[in-house]
Write an enzyme that holds these catalytic residues in place. Structure first.
Site, PDB file in Angstrom:
ATOM      1  N   GLU A 108       0.833  -1.212   0.000  1.00 28.03           N
ATOM      2  CA  GLU A 108       0.000   0.000   0.000  1.00 28.03           C
ATOM      3  C   GLU A 108       0.866   1.260   0.000  1.00 28.03           C
ATOM      4  OE1 GLU A 108      -2.946  -0.190  -0.679  1.00 28.03           O
ATOM      5  OE2 GLU A 108      -3.780  -2.029   0.150  1.00 28.03           O
ATOM      6  N   HIS A 109       0.463   2.202  -0.840  1.00 28.27           N
ATOM      7  CA  HIS A 109       1.117   3.513  -0.987  1.00 28.27           C
ATOM      8  C   HIS A 109       2.520   3.406  -1.578  1.00 28.27           C
ATOM      9  CE1 HIS A 109      -1.918   6.138   0.891  1.00 28.27           C
ATOM     10  NE2 HIS A 109      -2.184   5.083   1.647  1.00 28.27           N
TER      11      HIS A 109
ATOM     12  N   GLY B 262     -17.909   2.036  -3.143  1.00 24.66           N
ATOM     13  CA  GLY B 262     -17.280   2.799  -2.070  1.00 24.66           C
ATOM     14  C   GLY B 262     -16.560   1.969  -1.037  1.00 24.66           C
TER      15      GLY B 262
ATOM     16  N   GLY C 124     -13.588   0.305  -1.725  1.00 25.57           N
ATOM     17  CA  GLY C 124     -12.185   0.140  -2.078  1.00 25.57           C
ATOM     18  C   GLY C 124     -11.897  -1.076  -2.926  1.00 25.57           C
TER      19      GLY C 124
ATOM     20  N   SER D 224     -12.641  -1.142  -6.257  1.00 26.13           N
ATOM     21  CA  SER D 224     -12.385  -0.642  -7.612  1.00 26.13           C
ATOM     22  C   SER D 224     -13.501  -0.917  -8.602  1.00 26.13           C
ATOM     23  CB  SER D 224     -11.059  -1.193  -8.146  1.00 26.13           C
ATOM     24  OG  SER D 224     -10.001  -0.766  -7.325  1.00 26.13           O
TER      25      SER D 224
ATOM     26  N   SER E 206     -14.980   1.427 -10.043  1.00 26.89           N
ATOM     27  CA  SER E 206     -14.757   2.416 -11.104  1.00 26.89           C
ATOM     28  C   SER E 206     -13.848   1.849 -12.184  1.00 26.89           C
ATOM     29  CB  SER E 206     -14.173   3.704 -10.524  1.00 26.89           C
ATOM     30  OG  SER E 206     -12.958   3.456  -9.843  1.00 26.89           O
TER      31      SER E 206
ATOM     32  N   GLU F 229     -10.246   8.369 -15.698  1.00 26.42           N
ATOM     33  CA  GLU F 229     -10.407   8.832 -14.314  1.00 26.42           C
ATOM     34  C   GLU F 229      -9.674  10.159 -14.098  1.00 26.42           C
ATOM     35  OE1 GLU F 229     -10.868   6.386 -10.177  1.00 26.42           O
ATOM     36  OE2 GLU F 229     -10.965   5.444 -12.137  1.00 26.42           O
TER      37      GLU F 229
ATOM     38  N   ASP G 139      -5.444  -0.489 -10.187  1.00 27.41           N
ATOM     39  CA  ASP G 139      -6.814  -0.999 -10.224  1.00 27.41           C
ATOM     40  C   ASP G 139      -7.200  -1.445 -11.631  1.00 27.41           C
ATOM     41  OD1 ASP G 139      -6.733  -0.182  -7.619  1.00 27.41           O
ATOM     42  OD2 ASP G 139      -8.153   1.465  -7.856  1.00 27.41           O
TER      43      ASP G 139
END
Length: 396
Positions: A36-37, A125, A127, A129, A131, A163, A175
């Site tokens: 992550e990140h 919503g 997490g 993905s 979208s 996006e 994603d």
């Protein structure tokens, strides 16, 4: 579950357009096992597509330039002319699709009219993905039906560009890449800069991936994200100045970081320390998967959560509670927050014979502590976007 989604989407198409669809497509959501990140910090991520999907029922309109969508879950329509230049609109879900079409239009490729109904089992919503599945699913449809000859990488990049340009979210590529490139029982070790990637087996017999949705999302995600980037950039600047021969952040060692600790200050130091350790954890997780050592993978997940919560400081009270209580349970190998932070889901590796008991216990504890009914999603690692044209391909 998959069969029900497909049948519901076909029924929605019939209701909306009074005819039968000619094609069916499934675009999956994704999880990130670890990493992550680090996607924007020269590191690797370890995502996988999951068996939660957006299903698209589609019919090509040979005598029309109009593309019409029916979002079945929202009971909303949207149409646009494929021969006109597209701009963002007020209806936010439509912008994910318009952005994809705009990117393809700008590439000089020609398409025509379509009728599309879509429905989803990807929780919005959370997490996972949805979208990216929407964007890349539409790109895949256009590529298939109009023979656009786009590569998988190009479709993922088109989803990301949509996006950025039409939705206004400066997301990474992970994603979209996972939704397009996913393979059943495989994780993808992805370099988000070069898009170099490798598949590794993730068939963990006797264990299950379970997501606990905290049902909270704190408003400081964006500001917190920007603050972390500034902290890291300050640390990187000091590192590169002291060690100019090192080109990529991931190639700095913890010993090098220690030498720069005083110059960069306490906060940039601790942020960079988390990232360098997380980059190495991704590599160790791949090795653990390759050698069928789920206990080691679980240990690395626990370390990641500790780093995200205490060093990178992107967790929150609710997620920390879920993770810490889950980690106490016998039968849990690993638990951590997943995603950008400040809410969303935890991802948990649990023995299959313990899942029901543990989810019941954690759900009650969370309800008692926060008066929130968490949501529970058991997921399997699945294939990426595919066309489904007959029931013989459909999982019951």
């Amino acid at each position: 579950m998959q069969r029900k989604l497909i049948e519901n989407t076909k029924a929605a198409f019939r209701k909306a357009f009074h005819t039968e669809p000619e094609h069916l497509f499934l675009a999956p959501g994704r999880v990130n096992i670890i990493g992550e990140h680090v996607d924007y910090n020269d590191g690797f991520v370890l995502p996988a597509a999951i068996d939660k999907y957006i299903c698209f029922a589609v019919k090509k309109e040979n005598d029309s330039d109009i593309c019409t969508f029916f979002a079945a879950d929202l009971d909303q329509f949207f149409s646009f002319n494929t021969k006109e230049k597209q701009v963002p609109v007020e209806k936010q879900w439509a912008n994910y699709l318009l952005g994809v079409f705009n990117a393809i239009q700008e590439s000089g490729r020609d398409t025509g009219g379509l009728r599309i109904a879509f429905s989803s089992t990807i929780p919005m919503g959370s997490g996972l993905s949805s979208s990216a599945a929407l964007e890349c699913g539409f790109a895949y449809i256009l590529n298939t039906l109009f023979d656009l000859r786009l590569s998988k990488s190009e479709m993922a990049l088109i989803g990301q560009k949509s996006e950025h340009t039409f939705v206004g979210v400066n997301c990474g590529i992970m994603d979209q890449f996972a939704s397009v490139f996913g393979k059943e029982n495989k994780v993808i070790m992805l370099d988000c800069n070069s898009l170099d990637h490798h598949y590794y087996d993730a068939k963990l017999e006797g264990y299950a991936w379970v997501l606990f949705d905290s049902c909270v999302k704190h408003t400081h995600l964006t500001s917190g994200y920007n603050d972390r980037r500034r902290d890291v950039d300050k640390g990187k600047e000091v590192l590169h100045k002291k060690f100019p021969q090192v080109q990529k952040f991931r190639d700095f060692t913890l010993a090098m970081l220690e030498e720069c600790r005083e110059d960069m200050g306490a906060v940039p130091y601790i942020r960079c320390r988390y990232l360098l350790k997380e980059i190495r954890r991704v590599e160790q997780a791949v090795q653990a998967l390759s050698e069928s050592r789920p206990e080691e993978l679980g240990r690395l997940m626990n370390e990641t959560h500790n780093g995200l919560s205490r060093e990178f400081e992107v967790s929150c009270e609710e997620i920390d509670f879920l993770v810490e209580e889950t980690q106490k349970e016998k039968g849990v190998l690993g638990a951590r927050m997943m995603g950008g932070g400040f809410g969303g889901c935890s991802i948990n590796l649990i023995r299959e014979d313990s899942v029901e008991d543990i989810t019941g216990k954690i759900s009650k504890k969370y309800q008692d502590r926060f008066n929130i009914q968490m949501k529970i999603y058991s997921v399997k690692i699945s294939d990426g976007i595919q066309e489904y044209t007959s029931d013989e391909h459909i999982q019951s």
